[in-house]
Design a protein around this motif. Structure first.
Motif, PDB file in Angstrom:
ATOM      1  N   THR A   8       0.811  -1.224   0.000  1.00 42.31           N
ATOM      2  CA  THR A   8       0.000   0.000   0.000  1.00 42.31           C
ATOM      3  C   THR A   8       0.841   1.268   0.000  1.00 42.31           C
ATOM      4  N   ASN A   9       2.184   1.124   0.040  1.00 39.09           N
ATOM      5  CA  ASN A   9       3.092   2.276   0.136  1.00 39.09           C
ATOM      6  C   ASN A   9       2.842   3.117   1.377  1.00 39.09           C
ATOM      7  N   ALA A  10       2.331   2.480   2.422  1.00 38.75           N
ATOM      8  CA  ALA A  10       2.047   3.203   3.660  1.00 38.75           C
ATOM      9  C   ALA A  10       3.318   3.630   4.377  1.00 38.75           C
ATOM     10  N   LEU A  11       4.426   2.955   4.093  1.00 40.22           N
ATOM     11  CA  LEU A  11       5.668   3.206   4.828  1.00 40.22           C
ATOM     12  C   LEU A  11       6.592   4.187   4.123  1.00 40.22           C
ATOM     13  N   PRO A 112      11.370  -2.628   1.814  1.00 43.40           N
ATOM     14  CA  PRO A 112      10.086  -2.844   1.134  1.00 43.40           C
ATOM     15  C   PRO A 112       9.885  -1.987  -0.109  1.00 43.40           C
ATOM     16  N   ASP A 113      10.583  -0.848  -0.199  1.00 41.80           N
ATOM     17  CA  ASP A 113      10.395   0.030  -1.356  1.00 41.80           C
ATOM     18  C   ASP A 113      11.509  -0.107  -2.383  1.00 41.80           C
ATOM     19  N   GLY A 114      12.342  -1.143  -2.257  1.00 43.45           N
ATOM     20  CA  GLY A 114      13.389  -1.339  -3.250  1.00 43.45           C
ATOM     21  C   GLY A 114      14.698  -1.751  -2.604  1.00 43.45           C
ATOM     22  N   LYS A 115      15.676  -2.071  -3.436  1.00 38.77           N
ATOM     23  CA  LYS A 115      16.953  -2.568  -2.937  1.00 38.77           C
ATOM     24  C   LYS A 115      18.095  -1.643  -3.341  1.00 38.77           C
ATOM     25  N   VAL A 207       2.001  -5.066   5.499  1.00 41.56           N
ATOM     26  CA  VAL A 207       1.227  -3.933   5.983  1.00 41.56           C
ATOM     27  C   VAL A 207      -0.025  -3.815   5.123  1.00 41.56           C
ATOM     28  N   ALA A 208      -1.182  -3.871   5.770  1.00 45.24           N
ATOM     29  CA  ALA A 208      -2.448  -3.854   5.040  1.00 45.24           C
ATOM     30  C   ALA A 208      -3.422  -2.898   5.715  1.00 45.24           C
ATOM     31  N   GLY A 214      -6.772   3.096   9.420  1.00 53.13           N
ATOM     32  CA  GLY A 214      -5.503   2.670   9.972  1.00 53.13           C
ATOM     33  C   GLY A 214      -4.932   1.474   9.231  1.00 53.13           C
ATOM     34  N   PHE A 215      -3.948   0.835   9.863  1.00 43.94           N
ATOM     35  CA  PHE A 215      -3.256  -0.268   9.216  1.00 43.94           C
ATOM     36  C   PHE A 215      -3.076  -1.413  10.201  1.00 43.94           C
ATOM     37  N   GLN A 216      -2.781  -2.571   9.649  1.00 39.63           N
ATOM     38  CA  GLN A 216      -2.534  -3.751  10.462  1.00 39.63           C
ATOM     39  C   GLN A 216      -1.379  -4.537   9.863  1.00 39.63           C
ATOM     40  N   LEU A 217      -0.765  -5.368  10.700  1.00 40.56           N
ATOM     41  CA  LEU A 217       0.286  -6.264  10.244  1.00 40.56           C
ATOM     42  C   LEU A 217      -0.297  -7.659  10.090  1.00 40.56           C
ATOM     43  N   LEU A 218      -0.191  -8.198   8.890  1.00 38.51           N
ATOM     44  CA  LEU A 218      -0.652  -9.547   8.611  1.00 38.51           C
ATOM     45  C   LEU A 218       0.551 -10.417   8.257  1.00 38.51           C
ATOM     46  N   PHE A 219       0.372 -11.723   8.278  1.00 38.11           N
ATOM     47  CA  PHE A 219       1.429 -12.646   7.912  1.00 38.11           C
ATOM     48  C   PHE A 219       1.086 -13.360   6.614  1.00 38.11           C
ATOM     49  N   ARG A 220       2.090 -13.463   5.728  1.00 35.70           N
ATOM     50  CA  ARG A 220       1.951 -14.265   4.519  1.00 35.70           C
ATOM     51  C   ARG A 220       2.847 -15.488   4.675  1.00 35.70           C
ATOM     52  N   PRO A 221       2.239 -16.652   4.962  1.00 37.12           N
ATOM     53  CA  PRO A 221       3.053 -17.847   5.177  1.00 37.12           C
ATOM     54  C   PRO A 221       3.915 -18.165   3.958  1.00 37.12           C
ATOM     55  N   ARG A 222       5.072 -18.744   4.223  1.00 32.33           N
ATOM     56  CA  ARG A 222       5.943 -19.187   3.146  1.00 32.33           C
ATOM     57  C   ARG A 222       5.256 -20.294   2.351  1.00 32.33           C
TER      58      ARG A 222
END
Length: 464
Positions: A8-11, A112-115, A207-208, A214-222
């Motif tokens: 979401t580019n929230a950060l 998260p926004d690039g390397k 981040v979703a 507001g926002f929340q932290l979710l997990f994306r399992p491997r």
């Protein structure tokens, strides 16, 4: 930075501040770019032709700096893993502008926004990357895996390879992969279990937007393919490390077990998250029961990673067996040379050993100086990763100032308590005394500042 997705580019503002704070390079100097462009035009002349082999790559869909391609074949009851590793050393001369810049950087930095790459894109995402655009120079390490998952380096050669399919974790199907891919991963996992290995691979945090604002932290399992693919690198790195150790040379990745105090903190974190960690079970045994698809389990896996004493690099020393406790093995980094400086020299040494040649003097000398260089790079990687996670936590909690939270004390010192929130994957500190590890307390959020990536709590009442 592999543990956070910011779709979401929230950060964005907070990440810009982190980049400034830790001096994340924004670009390469002009002379380095020019040298990389010239190097990218070099024609391989010391490589055998292996374009008849069906190599494939397996990475996140957006990856362009592809270090590894692989194919697998049977040899009686054994499996032969042919692991083609990007031959960045073909394009980089010791002491040239590209090399000097790589020694300054040490690693590719991921946010998260690039390397911020270790090598310029002309090499890392072009001529040296194992992309399917055309033949590429590589170093093929052949590792033999027996029925019990034991590994041995069978050979190594410089070769021209062709990536026949750029596969993605998100979309790969079983038929896309070489035969015995899953069997190889199963053998490696079985061998890890017998050794008592305790690797922890937390899911990515995302981040979703939260319902109601507001926002929340979710997990994306491997994904299964990610875990299976990791087994290929593990097998190759262990086989290469064993070959280096037998030759009494090399650079090794070592990591201690969490100390008793860290394990005690983790037990309190497990309690805070409502997890059933039996008193008689070791940390390694408990980790085997974790399900990354469960958010509480995922939060604990992140806590384990934070509690680690940290990995480091050590050169070969007579009479010392370098040990990586989570792997329960002697281990080396050799399979990501586009992203880690040290791998280039480990590859050089392993290639020489496999062919009965003397280890290049440049590699032997580098093994003595790389631990400090890689240590600084790893430290900055860790600082950035912690800052990004703290930024995400602050973003999630912003707007909840004044709200109370239940927490469990995981550790104490003279002036503060280390706490794990019970309902969120947040570890923090709060000023206060009189509590002991394991106590359940309530705290009030007093500040959440994403730009400073900080959160603050105050103690509300006594321990329970």
């Amino acid at each position: 930075m592999k543990t956070l997705i910011d779709s979401t580019n929230a950060l964005i503002d907070g990440l810009a501040a982190i980049r400034r704070q830790y001096g994340v390079p924004e670009h390469f100097p002009p002379d380095v770019l020019a040298a990389a462009e010239a190097a990218a035009r070099r024609v391989p002349t010391k490589h055998v032709d292996r374009t008849d082999l069906r190599f494939v790559t397996l990475d996140p869909a957006t990856s362009t700096d592809l270090d590894q391609a692989f194919t697998i074949e049977r040899s009686g009851a054994d499996l032969l893993l042919h692991y083609a590793i990007a031959d960045i050393a073909w394009f980089v001369d010791d002491g040239d502008a590209v090399d000097q810049e790589a020694w300054r950087r040490g690693t590719t930095l991921y946010l998260p926004d690039g390397k911020a790459g270790l090598y310029p894109p002309a090499l890392a995402e072009g001529a040296a990357s194992l992309l399917p655009a055309g033949p590429r120079p590589a170093v093929i390490f052949t590792t033999r895996i027996d029925a019990d998952g034991n590994v041995r380096l069978d050979g190594a050669e410089r070769a021209i390879v062709r990536n026949t399919a750029k596969l993605a974790y998100e979309t790969v199907g079983e038929m896309d992969l070489p035969p015995d891919f899953a069997e190889l991963a199963r053998r490696i996992e079985a061998a890890e279990n017998r050794r008592g290995a305790a690797r922890v691979d937390p899911p990515e945090q995302e981040v979703a937007p939260a319902e109601g604002g507001g926002f929340q932290l979710l997990f994306r399992p491997r994904l299964l393919a990610e875990n299976q693919n990791a087994a290929l690198s593990l097998a190759s790195n262990v086989a290469i490390a064993n070959a280096l150790l037998a030759a009494r040379t090399g650079l090794f990745r070592v990591m201690p077990e969490p100390d008793k105090k860290a394990v005690m903190r983790l037990r309190q974190s497990a309690r805070a998250l409502g997890l059933d960690w039996r008193d008689e079970a070791t940390l390694a045994e408990f980790e085997k029961t974790l399900d990354p698809a469960d958010s509480s389990h995922a939060a604990f896996m992140l806590a384990v990673r934070r509690a680690s004493g940290g990995a480091s690099y050590v050169p070969y020393r007579e009479g010392m067996v370098p040990w990586h406790a989570p792997m329960a093995a002697t281990y080396a980094h050799a399979t990501a040379p586009l992203r880690r400086l040290a791998d280039r020299y480990v590859i050089s040494a392993a290639l020489a050993i496999a062919n009965g040649q003397a280890v290049p003097a440049t590699a032997t000398a580098a093994f003595e100086t790389l631990p400090a260089v890689m240590g600084r790079a790893d430290a900055r990687d860790g600082q950035i990763e912690r800052a990004v996670v703290s930024l995400a936590e602050a973003l999630m909690l912003r707007g909840h100032e004044g709200q109370s939270f239940e927490a469990v004390v995981t550790d104490t010192d003279d002036h503060a308590l280390r706490i794990q929130l019970c309902d969120l994957p947040v570890i923090a500190r709060v000023r206060g005394q009189g509590s002991k590890p394991g106590d359940r307390i309530r705290v009030r959020l007093t500040a959440a500042d994403p730009l400073q990536h900080t959160i603050s709590f105050e103690l509300m009442g006594g321990a329970s």
